[in-house]
Design a protein around this motif. Structure first.
Motif, PDB file in Angstrom:
ATOM      1  N   ALA A  29       0.811  -1.217   0.000  1.00  0.00           N
ATOM      2  CA  ALA A  29       0.000   0.000   0.000  1.00  0.00           C
ATOM      3  C   ALA A  29       0.849   1.273   0.000  1.00  0.00           C
ATOM      4  N   LEU A  30       2.149   1.142   0.262  1.00  0.00           N
ATOM      5  CA  LEU A  30       3.010   2.325   0.268  1.00  0.00           C
ATOM      6  C   LEU A  30       3.093   2.928  -1.130  1.00  0.00           C
ATOM      7  N   PRO A  31       3.097   4.257  -1.199  1.00  0.00           N
ATOM      8  CA  PRO A  31       3.202   4.884  -2.517  1.00  0.00           C
ATOM      9  C   PRO A  31       4.566   4.613  -3.147  1.00  0.00           C
ATOM     10  N   LYS A  32       4.582   4.578  -4.468  1.00  0.00           N
ATOM     11  CA  LYS A  32       5.812   4.338  -5.209  1.00  0.00           C
ATOM     12  C   LYS A  32       5.961   5.402  -6.284  1.00  0.00           C
ATOM     13  N   GLY A  33       7.173   5.600  -6.759  1.00  0.00           N
ATOM     14  CA  GLY A  33       7.423   6.555  -7.832  1.00  0.00           C
ATOM     15  C   GLY A  33       7.677   7.949  -7.299  1.00  0.00           C
ATOM     16  N   PRO A  34       7.722   8.910  -8.192  1.00  0.00           N
ATOM     17  CA  PRO A  34       7.994  10.289  -7.775  1.00  0.00           C
ATOM     18  C   PRO A  34       6.798  10.909  -7.053  1.00  0.00           C
ATOM     19  N   SER A  35       7.090  11.795  -6.129  1.00  0.00           N
ATOM     20  CA  SER A  35       6.027  12.501  -5.408  1.00  0.00           C
ATOM     21  C   SER A  35       5.398  13.561  -6.309  1.00  0.00           C
ATOM     22  N   LEU A  36       4.137  13.812  -6.073  1.00  0.00           N
ATOM     23  CA  LEU A  36       3.453  14.886  -6.795  1.00  0.00           C
ATOM     24  C   LEU A  36       3.721  16.220  -6.109  1.00  0.00           C
ATOM     25  N   THR A  37       3.646  17.290  -6.841  1.00  0.00           N
ATOM     26  CA  THR A  37       3.811  18.623  -6.243  1.00  0.00           C
ATOM     27  C   THR A  37       2.469  19.187  -5.799  1.00  0.00           C
ATOM     28  N   ARG A  38       1.372  18.662  -6.360  1.00  0.00           N
ATOM     29  CA  ARG A  38       0.022  19.076  -5.975  1.00  0.00           C
ATOM     30  C   ARG A  38      -0.816  17.855  -5.634  1.00  0.00           C
ATOM     31  N   CYS A  39      -1.711  18.024  -4.690  1.00  0.00           N
ATOM     32  CA  CYS A  39      -2.581  16.937  -4.210  1.00  0.00           C
ATOM     33  C   CYS A  39      -3.512  16.449  -5.330  1.00  0.00           C
ATOM     34  N   GLU A  40      -3.666  15.142  -5.431  1.00  0.00           N
ATOM     35  CA  GLU A  40      -4.577  14.558  -6.432  1.00  0.00           C
ATOM     36  C   GLU A  40      -6.031  14.935  -6.184  1.00  0.00           C
ATOM     37  N   GLU A  41      -6.390  15.114  -4.918  1.00  0.00           N
ATOM     38  CA  GLU A  41      -7.790  15.372  -4.559  1.00  0.00           C
ATOM     39  C   GLU A  41      -8.170  16.844  -4.631  1.00  0.00           C
ATOM     40  N   CYS A  42      -7.394  17.699  -3.948  1.00  0.00           N
ATOM     41  CA  CYS A  42      -7.805  19.097  -3.791  1.00  0.00           C
ATOM     42  C   CYS A  42      -6.937  20.085  -4.564  1.00  0.00           C
ATOM     43  N   GLU A  43      -5.868  19.601  -5.204  1.00  0.00           N
ATOM     44  CA  GLU A  43      -4.967  20.439  -6.003  1.00  0.00           C
ATOM     45  C   GLU A  43      -4.140  21.440  -5.185  1.00  0.00           C
ATOM     46  N   LYS A  44      -4.164  21.340  -3.855  1.00  0.00           N
ATOM     47  CA  LYS A  44      -3.317  22.214  -3.042  1.00  0.00           C
ATOM     48  C   LYS A  44      -1.875  21.745  -3.165  1.00  0.00           C
ATOM     49  N   PRO A  45      -0.916  22.675  -3.026  1.00  0.00           N
ATOM     50  CA  PRO A  45       0.488  22.263  -3.127  1.00  0.00           C
ATOM     51  C   PRO A  45       0.891  21.339  -1.971  1.00  0.00           C
TER      52      PRO A  45
END
Length: 88
Positions: A29-45
């Motif tokens: 369940a741990l996330p993999k790959g590069p981190s996002l700069t903005r949230c997938e849900e709310c688009e906040k940084p």
């Protein structure tokens, strides 16, 4: 001590297997790959410190807390009804 058909360490083996399965499930369940700069849900940084602390992060803290709270409703194992808990 005789335990019927089960070996002497059968209960502990079952407990160890349950723990091992839980650890493997958590690792998957741990996330993999590069981190996002903005949230997938709310688009906040997503703060840089969070991106570094949690590789592959996809959600901001608020959205992650909401997702975690939502996921706690359905447990995989019923510990109160398991035979292990009845042995006490």
């Amino acid at each position: 001590m005789a335990t019927g058909w089960a070996g002497d360490g059968a209960v502990q083996d079952q407990i160890d297997a349950t723990v091992k399965d839980g650890i493997e499930r958590a690792r998957r369940a741990l996330p993999k790959g590069p981190s996002l700069t903005r949230c997938e849900e709310c688009e906040k940084p997503i703060p840089l410190a969070r991106q570094k602390a949690v590789p592959g992060v996809r959600l901001c803290v608020a959205c992650q807390e909401a997702a975690d709270a939502e996921g706690q409703g359905a447990a995989t194992y019923n510990r109160r009804g398991s035979k292990d808990s009845q042995l006490r």
